[in-house]
Design a protein around this motif. Sequence first.
Motif, PDB file in Angstrom:
ATOM      1  N   TYR A 141       6.902  21.132   6.896  1.00  0.00           N
ATOM      2  CA  TYR A 141       5.519  21.880   7.605  1.00  0.00           C
ATOM      3  C   TYR A 141       6.408  22.473   9.242  1.00  0.00           C
ATOM      4  N   GLY A 142       6.094  23.890   9.223  1.00  0.00           N
ATOM      5  CA  GLY A 142       6.611  24.408  10.364  1.00  0.00           C
ATOM      6  C   GLY A 142       8.407  24.936  10.321  1.00  0.00           C
ATOM      7  N   TYR A 143       8.769  25.780  10.351  1.00  0.00           N
ATOM      8  CA  TYR A 143       9.800  26.679  10.338  1.00  0.00           C
ATOM      9  C   TYR A 143      11.426  25.709  10.624  1.00  0.00           C
ATOM     10  N   GLU A 144      11.570  25.707  10.894  1.00  0.00           N
ATOM     11  CA  GLU A 144      12.431  24.708  10.895  1.00  0.00           C
ATOM     12  C   GLU A 144      12.911  24.094   9.741  1.00  0.00           C
ATOM     13  N   ALA A 145      11.408  23.307   9.713  1.00  0.00           N
ATOM     14  CA  ALA A 145      11.904  22.546   7.901  1.00  0.00           C
ATOM     15  C   ALA A 145      12.039  22.991   6.784  1.00  0.00           C
ATOM     16  N   VAL A 146      11.011  24.338   7.298  1.00  0.00           N
ATOM     17  CA  VAL A 146      10.861  25.331   5.943  1.00  0.00           C
ATOM     18  C   VAL A 146      12.696  25.704   5.366  1.00  0.00           C
ATOM     19  N   LYS A 147      13.006  26.849   6.636  1.00  0.00           N
ATOM     20  CA  LYS A 147      14.217  27.403   7.034  1.00  0.00           C
ATOM     21  C   LYS A 147      15.434  26.581   6.383  1.00  0.00           C
ATOM     22  N   GLU A 148      15.714  25.005   6.431  1.00  0.00           N
ATOM     23  CA  GLU A 148      16.621  24.569   6.272  1.00  0.00           C
ATOM     24  C   GLU A 148      16.623  23.912   4.742  1.00  0.00           C
ATOM     25  N   ALA A 149      15.240  23.547   4.161  1.00  0.00           N
ATOM     26  CA  ALA A 149      15.053  22.880   2.852  1.00  0.00           C
ATOM     27  C   ALA A 149      15.422  24.723   1.995  1.00  0.00           C
ATOM     28  N   LEU A 150      15.320  25.245   2.526  1.00  0.00           N
ATOM     29  CA  LEU A 150      15.208  26.709   1.464  1.00  0.00           C
ATOM     30  C   LEU A 150      16.237  27.911   1.688  1.00  0.00           C
ATOM     31  N   ILE A 151      17.103  27.612   2.934  1.00  0.00           N
ATOM     32  CA  ILE A 151      18.285  28.173   3.165  1.00  0.00           C
ATOM     33  C   ILE A 151      19.349  27.082   3.099  1.00  0.00           C
ATOM     34  N   ASP A 152      19.476  26.045   3.947  1.00  0.00           N
ATOM     35  CA  ASP A 152      20.913  25.722   4.019  1.00  0.00           C
ATOM     36  C   ASP A 152      20.172  24.563   2.699  1.00  0.00           C
ATOM     37  N   HIS A 153      19.562  24.173   2.337  1.00  0.00           N
ATOM     38  CA  HIS A 153      19.898  23.188   0.723  1.00  0.00           C
ATOM     39  C   HIS A 153      19.024  24.176  -0.456  1.00  0.00           C
ATOM     40  N   VAL A 160       4.845  28.569   8.906  1.00  0.00           N
ATOM     41  CA  VAL A 160       5.187  29.339   9.864  1.00  0.00           C
ATOM     42  C   VAL A 160       4.953  31.094  10.031  1.00  0.00           C
ATOM     43  N   LEU A 161       3.909  31.585   8.865  1.00  0.00           N
ATOM     44  CA  LEU A 161       3.096  32.611   9.447  1.00  0.00           C
ATOM     45  C   LEU A 161       2.214  32.330  11.036  1.00  0.00           C
ATOM     46  N   TYR A 162       1.438  31.460  10.816  1.00  0.00           N
ATOM     47  CA  TYR A 162       0.717  31.298  12.159  1.00  0.00           C
ATOM     48  C   TYR A 162       1.249  30.236  12.942  1.00  0.00           C
ATOM     49  N   ASP A 163       2.823  29.634  13.438  1.00  0.00           N
ATOM     50  CA  ASP A 163       3.041  29.040  14.148  1.00  0.00           C
ATOM     51  C   ASP A 163       2.773  29.911  15.223  1.00  0.00           C
ATOM     52  N   GLU A 164       2.046  28.918  16.223  1.00  0.00           N
ATOM     53  CA  GLU A 164       1.601  29.788  17.840  1.00  0.00           C
ATOM     54  C   GLU A 164       2.394  29.931  18.734  1.00  0.00           C
ATOM     55  N   LYS A 165       3.664  30.011  18.454  1.00  0.00           N
ATOM     56  CA  LYS A 165       4.858  29.863  19.818  1.00  0.00           C
ATOM     57  C   LYS A 165       5.179  31.509  19.333  1.00  0.00           C
ATOM     58  N   VAL A 166       5.654  31.858  18.163  1.00  0.00           N
ATOM     59  CA  VAL A 166       5.731  33.214  17.549  1.00  0.00           C
ATOM     60  C   VAL A 166       4.799  34.114  17.609  1.00  0.00           C
ATOM     61  N   PHE A 167       3.224  33.949  17.265  1.00  0.00           N
ATOM     62  CA  PHE A 167       2.488  34.285  17.140  1.00  0.00           C
ATOM     63  C   PHE A 167       1.338  34.208  18.259  1.00  0.00           C
ATOM     64  N   PRO A 168       1.682  34.157  19.025  1.00  0.00           N
ATOM     65  CA  PRO A 168       0.157  34.084  20.311  1.00  0.00           C
ATOM     66  C   PRO A 168      -1.280  34.266  19.243  1.00  0.00           C
ATOM     67  N   ASN A 193       8.032  49.252  20.061  1.00  0.00           N
ATOM     68  CA  ASN A 193       8.387  49.487  19.122  1.00  0.00           C
ATOM     69  C   ASN A 193       8.462  48.592  17.638  1.00  0.00           C
ATOM     70  N   PHE A 194       8.688  48.684  16.326  1.00  0.00           N
ATOM     71  CA  PHE A 194       8.897  47.731  15.562  1.00  0.00           C
ATOM     72  C   PHE A 194       9.667  46.439  16.093  1.00  0.00           C
ATOM     73  N   LYS A 195       9.454  45.404  15.815  1.00  0.00           N
ATOM     74  CA  LYS A 195      10.340  43.820  16.015  1.00  0.00           C
ATOM     75  C   LYS A 195      10.313  43.370  14.494  1.00  0.00           C
ATOM     76  N   LYS A 196      11.565  42.908  14.167  1.00  0.00           N
ATOM     77  CA  LYS A 196      11.112  42.139  13.003  1.00  0.00           C
ATOM     78  C   LYS A 196      11.342  40.745  13.655  1.00  0.00           C
ATOM     79  N   SER A 197      11.097  39.621  12.903  1.00  0.00           N
ATOM     80  CA  SER A 197      10.513  38.306  12.931  1.00  0.00           C
ATOM     81  C   SER A 197      10.997  37.141  12.130  1.00  0.00           C
ATOM     82  N   ASN A 198      11.909  36.648  12.054  1.00  0.00           N
ATOM     83  CA  ASN A 198      12.669  35.620  10.607  1.00  0.00           C
ATOM     84  C   ASN A 198      11.117  34.400  10.490  1.00  0.00           C
ATOM     85  N   TYR A 199      10.117  34.572  11.086  1.00  0.00           N
ATOM     86  CA  TYR A 199       9.002  33.826  10.705  1.00  0.00           C
ATOM     87  C   TYR A 199       7.942  34.305   9.677  1.00  0.00           C
ATOM     88  N   PHE A 200       8.427  35.639   9.262  1.00  0.00           N
ATOM     89  CA  PHE A 200       7.744  36.814   8.168  1.00  0.00           C
ATOM     90  C   PHE A 200       8.370  36.617   6.977  1.00  0.00           C
TER      91      PHE A 200
END
Length: 330
Positions: A77-89, A233-241, A257-264
């Motif tokens: 649950y959350g960006y850090e755990a998801v990213k760590e599992a699907l990218i780092d592992h 991740v998609l509804y993380d209030e820290k990144v998407f108020p 201007n358009f801005k990319k997000s790693n959370y997308f």
Amino acid sequence: VTALGLVLCISCLLLISVWRKSHGKGQLPPGPVPFPIVGNMLQLDFKDITKSFGSLAKSYGPVFTLYIGSEPVVVLYGYEAVKEALIDHGEEFAARGSLPIIDAVNKGLGIVFSSGEKWKQMRRFSLTTLKNLGMGKRNIEERVQEEAKFLVEEFKKANDKIREEIDHVIGQNRSPCMKDRRSMPYTDAVVHEIQRHLDLIPSNLPHAAKQDTQFRQYAIPKGTIIFTSLTSVLYDEKVFPNAQQFDPGHFLDESGNFKKSNYFMPFSIGKRVCVGEGLAPMELFLVFTTILQNFTLKPLIDPKDINITPIATGFVCVLPPYELCFLPSL
């Protein structure tokens, strides 16, 4: 008394079995105590699985274990755990988790639910096929434009800012093309926000550990099913108020201007990212813009009375039906 004793003995054996699965090959992440036979299924709201995962994450942290029957499922649950599992592992968690109903239909075939060498061959074939079609090149763009023109015969919608960008960048005398996207940041932001807000597959498709894996301070046994909460991740209030609100500003900077997000990550990330992830954004932009170029969309009721609450938010987000009026643009 005999029957009661038998029930207690069976319950104890089941609990011991669960305990062994939790501790036999190391320490699984914490989680709620499972009931015999059903595990934690009675503690989950399968019409809103996302809400259940969110509540459990508050109690047990971003990595926790549930039991579906007697089988352990690790939830991230959350960006850090998801990213760590699907990218780092990514390699360790690249297997596809087993779902009995889907397995019975697909029999482990197809790119989505296959694993191992079969999946690698299917993915290589799919990517090669898409490249041969010209993914991201002019010929596939023309095919999408033709598809958009066909859809224009039936649908359309407009928004003042989108209309302004369409009129300024494209006009009415030609079809939209991908190079237009750079000059249409608001439209691009709307397309991204639709995908973020829709949250089509809240818990992602299930992954599985290919081997015994050390993840943070936990030991994940081979074959353990892994659920990665894309909603978290998609509804993380820290990144998407105000994440519950539809707001294209989530993908725009202060200058518009358009801005990319790693959370997308509506297509997931890592080795099992959707194979159409490179093609889908192009189709979405071209079809959406072509529709809005030709039609104005109006609801049949006051917009404030439209209910956008999903009918169900299980493993797929199911939205209620809507009726709209498509008016040809003048």
